[in-house]
Design an enzyme around this catalytic site. Structure first.
Site, PDB file in Angstrom:
ATOM      1  N   ARG A 190      -1.161 -20.690  -2.316  1.00  0.00           N
ATOM      2  CA  ARG A 190      -2.022 -21.092  -3.419  1.00  0.00           C
ATOM      3  C   ARG A 190      -1.294 -21.800  -4.552  1.00  0.00           C
ATOM      4  O   ARG A 190      -1.713 -22.855  -5.009  1.00  0.00           O
ATOM      5  CB  ARG A 190      -2.754 -19.875  -4.016  1.00  0.00           C
ATOM      6  N   THR A 191      -0.219 -21.207  -5.026  1.00  0.00           N
ATOM      7  CA  THR A 191       0.404 -21.756  -6.232  1.00  0.00           C
ATOM      8  C   THR A 191       0.960 -23.153  -5.960  1.00  0.00           C
ATOM      9  O   THR A 191       0.691 -24.092  -6.712  1.00  0.00           O
ATOM     10  CB  THR A 191       1.517 -20.810  -6.729  1.00  0.00           C
TER      11      THR A 191
ATOM     12  N   LYS B  31      23.431 -24.466   1.747  1.00  0.00           N
ATOM     13  CA  LYS B  31      24.871 -24.779   1.793  1.00  0.00           C
ATOM     14  C   LYS B  31      25.629 -24.085   0.673  1.00  0.00           C
ATOM     15  O   LYS B  31      26.817 -24.313   0.485  1.00  0.00           O
ATOM     16  CB  LYS B  31      25.078 -26.292   1.673  1.00  0.00           C
TER      17      LYS B  31
ATOM     18  N   ARG C  37       9.433 -21.441  -8.222  1.00  0.00           N
ATOM     19  CA  ARG C  37       9.253 -20.044  -7.751  1.00  0.00           C
ATOM     20  C   ARG C  37      10.577 -19.603  -7.142  1.00  0.00           C
ATOM     21  O   ARG C  37      11.174 -20.316  -6.331  1.00  0.00           O
ATOM     22  CB  ARG C  37       8.151 -19.940  -6.711  1.00  0.00           C
TER      23      ARG C  37
ATOM     24  N   HIS D  21       4.145 -14.458 -13.840  1.00  0.00           N
ATOM     25  CA  HIS D  21       3.457 -15.535 -13.112  1.00  0.00           C
ATOM     26  C   HIS D  21       2.377 -16.064 -14.057  1.00  0.00           C
ATOM     27  O   HIS D  21       1.187 -15.853 -13.857  1.00  0.00           O
ATOM     28  CB  HIS D  21       2.851 -14.960 -11.828  1.00  0.00           C
TER      29      HIS D  21
HETATM   30  N1   CP Z   1      -1.442 -15.957  -6.067  1.00  0.00           N
HETATM   31  C1   CP Z   1      -0.304 -16.475  -5.553  1.00  0.00           C
HETATM   32  O1   CP Z   1       0.736 -16.570  -6.239  1.00  0.00           O
HETATM   33  O2   CP Z   1      -0.411 -16.896  -4.259  1.00  0.00           O
HETATM   34  P1   CP Z   1       0.722 -17.615  -3.429  1.00  0.00           P
HETATM   35  O3   CP Z   1       1.853 -16.612  -3.255  1.00  0.00           O
HETATM   36  O4   CP Z   1       0.106 -18.014  -2.136  1.00  0.00           O
HETATM   37  O5   CP Z   1       1.214 -18.788  -4.233  1.00  0.00           O
END
Ligand code: CP
Length: 310
Positions: free
Chosen positions: A57-58, A86, A107, A135
């Site tokens: 999603r993100t 590496k 991320r 987040h």
């Molecule tokens: N909600 C969320 O962070 O989903 P993903 O891990 O799929 O990005």
């Protein structure tokens, strides 16, 4: 002060007014996110997506958001395919990436990594999840979902259910809800409660937080049930995970005692915490929630990259 050129590392980086500005802008972005209205708000802009942990999603909603606004993306979607394999450091990686685009969405499995990246990067950094830390863009879309369902955030009662220890989405969300005066009900399996730092912070904000140990009690009298999965990947000892795995599940029977307008949310992915039979009920809001990630991230990118709300 405006969001132009700013990092977004923690939801605590935003004032209540700034959050409201993003939510308002995101509502105007919905037709663009649906593909029924064109936009060139990010024409000529490049967004760098650097994902060192899995995401559906993100990553894709940021990519969709930038593309719908006429921008472009370059990405690392698999750490194993990057020079991290590496032995390249995060510092060097981010240093490079900041010259390849106009903002970085990061991320990373390590808590604090996004803050470190922001200190290194000359371009704005958006934290898309740093370990069990924060987040913040998820929180913005979570708030947008609640606002869309109820027309307001104030006066709501929200239950946070699940892995509140490792779940970064709830660490961000609890702060934002407290800022809006929302009453919280928290419920988690043994040992997976909110971290002490988050509890103390909520206390400082004057948040009303009630702890309940039974799922049925968490569901009763709340407007929103925010369910999270147990973050298996954060457990050092898998035997500890096995002790709590499958310890809660939302199904029609659990929801029988809920308010008629209760919405069930989940940042997703779900791994058994919400039975598929809930999808067909009017309570299910989690797929709409995932969609709203697109207009919310459009608003965020537009404000950070151009200073304009679309
Ligand atoms: N909600 C969320 O962070 O989903 P993903 O891990 O799929 O990005």
């Amino acid at each position: 002060m405006g969001l132009k050129g700013r990092d977004l590392i923690s939801i605590r980086d935003l004032s209540r007014e700034e959050i409201e500005e993003v939510l308002k802008a995101s509502r105007r972005m919905i037709p663009i996110a649906e593909g029924t209205k064109p936009s060139s708000a990010l024409e000529g802009k490049i967004l760098t997506l650097a994902f060192f942990e899995p995401s559906t999603r993100t990553r894709l909603s940021f990519e969709s958001a930038a593309t719908r606004l006429g921008g472009h993306c370059v990405s690392i979607s698999d750490a194993a395919q990057s020079s991290v394999r590496k032995g390249e450091s995060l510092y060097d990686t981010v240093h490079m990436l900041s010259s390849y685009g106009d903002a970085i969405v990061l991320r990373h499995p390590n808590e604090g990594s996004a803050r470190l990246a922001a200190q290194t990067s000359e371009k704005p950094v958006i934290n898309a999840g740093d370990g069990a830390g924060q987040h913040p863009s998820q929180t913005l879309l979570d708030l947008a979902t609640m606002h869309e369902a109820f027309g307001t955030l104030s006066g709501l009662r929200v239950a946070l259910l699940g892995d509140l220890k490792y779940g970064r989405t709830v660490h961000s969300l609890a702060h934002a809800l407290a800022m809006f005066g929302v009453e919280l009900v928290v419920s988690s399996p043994p040992g997976l409660g909110l971290p002490e730092e988050v509890r103390e912070h909520l206390d400082q904000l004057g948040a009303r937080v009630t702890e309940v140990d039974q799922i049925h009690r968490a569901v009763r009298d709340v407007d929103v049930l925010y369910v999270t999965r147990i973050q298996k990947e954060r457990f050092g000892d898998l035997a500890e995970y096995e002790k709590v795995a499958g310890s809660y599940r939302i199904d029609r029977a659990v929801l029988a005692g809920a308010k008629p307008r209760l919405i069930v949310m989940h940042p997703l992915p779900r791994t058994g915490e919400i039975a598929p039979e809930v999808d067909a009920t009017p309570h299910a809001a989690y797929f709409r929630q995932a969609f709203l990630g697109v207009p919310v991230r459009m608003a965020l990118l537009s404000l950070i990259l151009t200073g304009k709300a679309g």
